[in-house]
Scaffold this motif. Sequence first.
Motif, PDB file in Angstrom:
ATOM      1  N   LEU A  64       7.659   9.562  -4.268  1.00  0.00           N
ATOM      2  CA  LEU A  64       9.024   9.040  -4.249  1.00  0.00           C
ATOM      3  C   LEU A  64       9.082   7.516  -4.154  1.00  0.00           C
ATOM      4  CD1 LEU A  64      10.761  11.567  -1.810  1.00  0.00           C
ATOM      5  CD2 LEU A  64      10.974  11.488  -4.300  1.00  0.00           C
ATOM      6  N   PHE A  65       8.158   6.927  -3.409  1.00  0.00           N
ATOM      7  CA  PHE A  65       8.197   5.491  -3.130  1.00  0.00           C
ATOM      8  C   PHE A  65       6.798   4.894  -3.254  1.00  0.00           C
ATOM      9  CE2 PHE A  65      10.887   7.761   0.037  1.00  0.00           C
ATOM     10  CZ  PHE A  65      12.114   7.515  -0.543  1.00  0.00           C
ATOM     11  N   VAL A  66       6.735   3.595  -3.481  1.00  0.00           N
ATOM     12  CA  VAL A  66       5.463   2.886  -3.355  1.00  0.00           C
ATOM     13  C   VAL A  66       5.293   2.415  -1.919  1.00  0.00           C
ATOM     14  CG1 VAL A  66       4.142   0.874  -4.107  1.00  0.00           C
ATOM     15  CG2 VAL A  66       5.427   2.213  -5.781  1.00  0.00           C
ATOM     16  N   GLY A  67       6.374   2.011  -1.303  1.00  0.00           N
ATOM     17  CA  GLY A  67       6.323   1.521   0.074  1.00  0.00           C
ATOM     18  C   GLY A  67       7.375   0.457   0.257  1.00  0.00           C
ATOM     19  N   ILE A  68       7.660   0.116   1.512  1.00  0.00           N
ATOM     20  CA  ILE A  68       8.676  -0.911   1.750  1.00  0.00           C
ATOM     21  C   ILE A  68       8.067  -2.300   1.543  1.00  0.00           C
ATOM     22  CG2 ILE A  68      10.017   0.566   3.273  1.00  0.00           C
ATOM     23  CD1 ILE A  68       8.886  -0.877   5.660  1.00  0.00           C
ATOM     24  N   PHE A  69       8.906  -3.251   1.232  1.00  0.00           N
ATOM     25  CA  PHE A  69       8.522  -4.622   0.928  1.00  0.00           C
ATOM     26  C   PHE A  69       7.523  -5.138   1.969  1.00  0.00           C
ATOM     27  CE2 PHE A  69      10.446  -9.185   0.797  1.00  0.00           C
ATOM     28  CZ  PHE A  69       9.436  -9.631  -0.052  1.00  0.00           C
ATOM     29  N   PRO A  70       6.342  -5.598   1.560  1.00  0.00           N
ATOM     30  CA  PRO A  70       5.337  -6.051   2.518  1.00  0.00           C
ATOM     31  C   PRO A  70       5.835  -7.090   3.515  1.00  0.00           C
ATOM     32  CG  PRO A  70       4.332  -5.818   0.363  1.00  0.00           C
ATOM     33  CD  PRO A  70       5.809  -5.590   0.175  1.00  0.00           C
TER      34      PRO A  70
ATOM     35  N   GLY B  84      13.593   3.228   6.759  1.00  0.00           N
ATOM     36  CA  GLY B  84      14.702   3.754   7.553  1.00  0.00           C
ATOM     37  C   GLY B  84      14.386   5.173   7.982  1.00  0.00           C
ATOM     38  N   SER B  85      14.734   5.539   9.220  1.00  0.00           N
ATOM     39  CA  SER B  85      14.381   6.879   9.707  1.00  0.00           C
ATOM     40  C   SER B  85      15.185   7.971   9.018  1.00  0.00           C
ATOM     41  CB  SER B  85      14.556   6.967  11.225  1.00  0.00           C
ATOM     42  OG  SER B  85      15.885   6.683  11.610  1.00  0.00           O
TER      43      SER B  85
ATOM     44  N   ASN C 203       3.700  11.648   4.018  1.00  0.00           N
ATOM     45  CA  ASN C 203       2.990  10.670   3.184  1.00  0.00           C
ATOM     46  C   ASN C 203       2.801  11.163   1.752  1.00  0.00           C
ATOM     47  OD1 ASN C 203       2.663   8.506   4.960  1.00  0.00           O
ATOM     48  ND2 ASN C 203       0.819   9.395   5.874  1.00  0.00           N
ATOM     49  N   LEU C 204       2.454  12.429   1.605  1.00  0.00           N
ATOM     50  CA  LEU C 204       2.237  12.967   0.271  1.00  0.00           C
ATOM     51  C   LEU C 204       3.535  12.969  -0.534  1.00  0.00           C
ATOM     52  CD1 LEU C 204       0.439  14.243  -1.854  1.00  0.00           C
ATOM     53  CD2 LEU C 204       0.825  16.473  -0.765  1.00  0.00           C
TER      54      LEU C 204
ATOM     55  N   GLN D 231       0.853  -1.178   0.000  1.00  0.00           N
ATOM     56  CA  GLN D 231       0.000   0.000   0.000  1.00  0.00           C
ATOM     57  C   GLN D 231       0.898   1.239   0.000  1.00  0.00           C
ATOM     58  OE1 GLN D 231      -3.484   0.013  -0.066  1.00  0.00           O
ATOM     59  NE2 GLN D 231      -3.215  -2.186  -0.424  1.00  0.00           N
ATOM     60  N   PHE D 232       0.474   2.285  -0.672  1.00  0.00           N
ATOM     61  CA  PHE D 232       1.311   3.461  -0.795  1.00  0.00           C
ATOM     62  C   PHE D 232       1.758   4.009   0.559  1.00  0.00           C
ATOM     63  CE2 PHE D 232       0.475   3.797  -5.289  1.00  0.00           C
ATOM     64  CZ  PHE D 232       1.540   4.551  -5.774  1.00  0.00           C
ATOM     65  N   ARG D 233       0.885   4.016   1.517  1.00  0.00           N
ATOM     66  CA  ARG D 233       1.223   4.604   2.812  1.00  0.00           C
ATOM     67  C   ARG D 233       1.401   3.554   3.903  1.00  0.00           C
ATOM     68  NH1 ARG D 233      -1.909  10.465   2.630  1.00  0.00           N
ATOM     69  NH2 ARG D 233      -1.023  11.041   0.604  1.00  0.00           N
ATOM     70  N   GLY D 234       1.823   2.363   3.479  1.00  0.00           N
ATOM     71  CA  GLY D 234       2.098   1.306   4.429  1.00  0.00           C
ATOM     72  C   GLY D 234       0.911   0.409   4.674  1.00  0.00           C
ATOM     73  N   ASN D 235       1.176  -0.839   4.977  1.00  0.00           N
ATOM     74  CA  ASN D 235       0.118  -1.809   5.236  1.00  0.00           C
ATOM     75  C   ASN D 235      -0.369  -1.695   6.677  1.00  0.00           C
ATOM     76  OD1 ASN D 235       0.553  -2.577   2.623  1.00  0.00           O
ATOM     77  ND2 ASN D 235       1.554  -4.524   3.129  1.00  0.00           N
ATOM     78  N   HIS D 236      -1.640  -1.942   6.875  1.00  0.00           N
ATOM     79  CA  HIS D 236      -2.264  -1.694   8.183  1.00  0.00           C
ATOM     80  C   HIS D 236      -1.609  -2.524   9.284  1.00  0.00           C
ATOM     81  CE1 HIS D 236      -5.311  -0.456  11.037  1.00  0.00           C
ATOM     82  NE2 HIS D 236      -5.438  -1.723  11.401  1.00  0.00           N
ATOM     83  N   ILE D 237      -1.218  -3.752   8.988  1.00  0.00           N
ATOM     84  CA  ILE D 237      -0.654  -4.617  10.035  1.00  0.00           C
ATOM     85  C   ILE D 237       0.564  -3.980  10.686  1.00  0.00           C
ATOM     86  CG2 ILE D 237       0.739  -5.916   8.341  1.00  0.00           C
ATOM     87  CD1 ILE D 237       0.457  -8.365  10.125  1.00  0.00           C
TER      88      ILE D 237
END
Length: 389
Positions: free
Chosen positions: A267-273, A100-101, A261-262, A66-72
Amino acid sequence: MPFSSILKSLPDQFFAQLVAKVNQKIAAGHDVINLGQGNPDLPTPRYIIEALQQAVAEPDNHKYSQFRGNHIYKQACADFYQKNYGVTLDPETEIAVLGGSKIGLVELPLAVMEPGDTLLLPDPGYPDYLSGTELARAKKELLPLKPENGYLPDYSQVDEKILAAAKLLYLNYPNNPTGAQATPEFFAETVKVAIENDFQVVHDFAYGALGDGITPPISFMTTEGAKDVGIEFYTLSKTFNMAGWRVAFAVGNKELIAAINLLQDHLFVGIFPALQVAGATALQGDGKDIAALVETYRKRRQTFIQAAEKIGWQAYPSSGAFYCWMPVAEGYTSEAFADLLLEKASVAVAAGNGFGEQGEGYVRVGLTIEEPRLIEAVKRIAALELFNS
């Protein structure tokens, strides 16, 4: 093709230069004891590795995140803050997922600042804060952190015009490079000053789990009003020995989270699920591995400081992160002293001036190495007869 003016303006990467010096010494056949790094040496806990292995085997985890991270993962971040700090967070609006921060710390000025806006940075401080300043074309103002004030900024000594012009303030406790810790009173004062001067606070909580084993480090988010004036960055790198995994998150102010997030949407789709599943597993752990890690660093700190004291080398009394902040020998600059230790003793340390002007006169010693090697490092330094034991 020439580099862009923005790329040309970026500061030299301090840690890349340090690594190059160390590697050159190793390539020449020397046994280098590397105390210059902030890279955890202990393995990632087995239960986290197993969670990743299982998640990798799931076909759905090989699709785009998910673009802004998965809910889990976001729910696990919220639960972690509730459990450890008593802070309630909305996982959808008050948490941003980060690879990464460092990404969040560097990209935030791009998301909320205009060229010429003022960014307040700690001195000494994490060198990559400067990268975000340059990328955003922001104006930096340095807040001197001094040992006599516990390496906390003294707002009363800052020009009122600078405070009034500020848009963001970066803080980092437990502190890199000094190991200093913040107090509840200091964070309360920070919120007050931020409200009075209409700026936002960015707290880098990278070493949030690593205290002295007695008093846990304080999350800025526990301070009354903190969510109104800022955010906090947390990484799994140090807490769970997951530096190479690049899994982190930001929490706090909804507007700042929305800005991150915007920008990341572009820049990114998101980190590997699968990494998010493993990250959630880490955050949901019982804390026993964290307690053991804190104890390991406590013993290493004690071992190094006691060995150094025997040769007349007195550490700054820090109690957080996994560093010792050590004064240089008389007659040396930070860089000259660090170069001497590497050249003559094959011991690598990080020169304090690499973290800012206020770091001059010190070197940072990393405790990410086993106790016998820490003792050996001090023995090598003792042979140089730089201190009066």
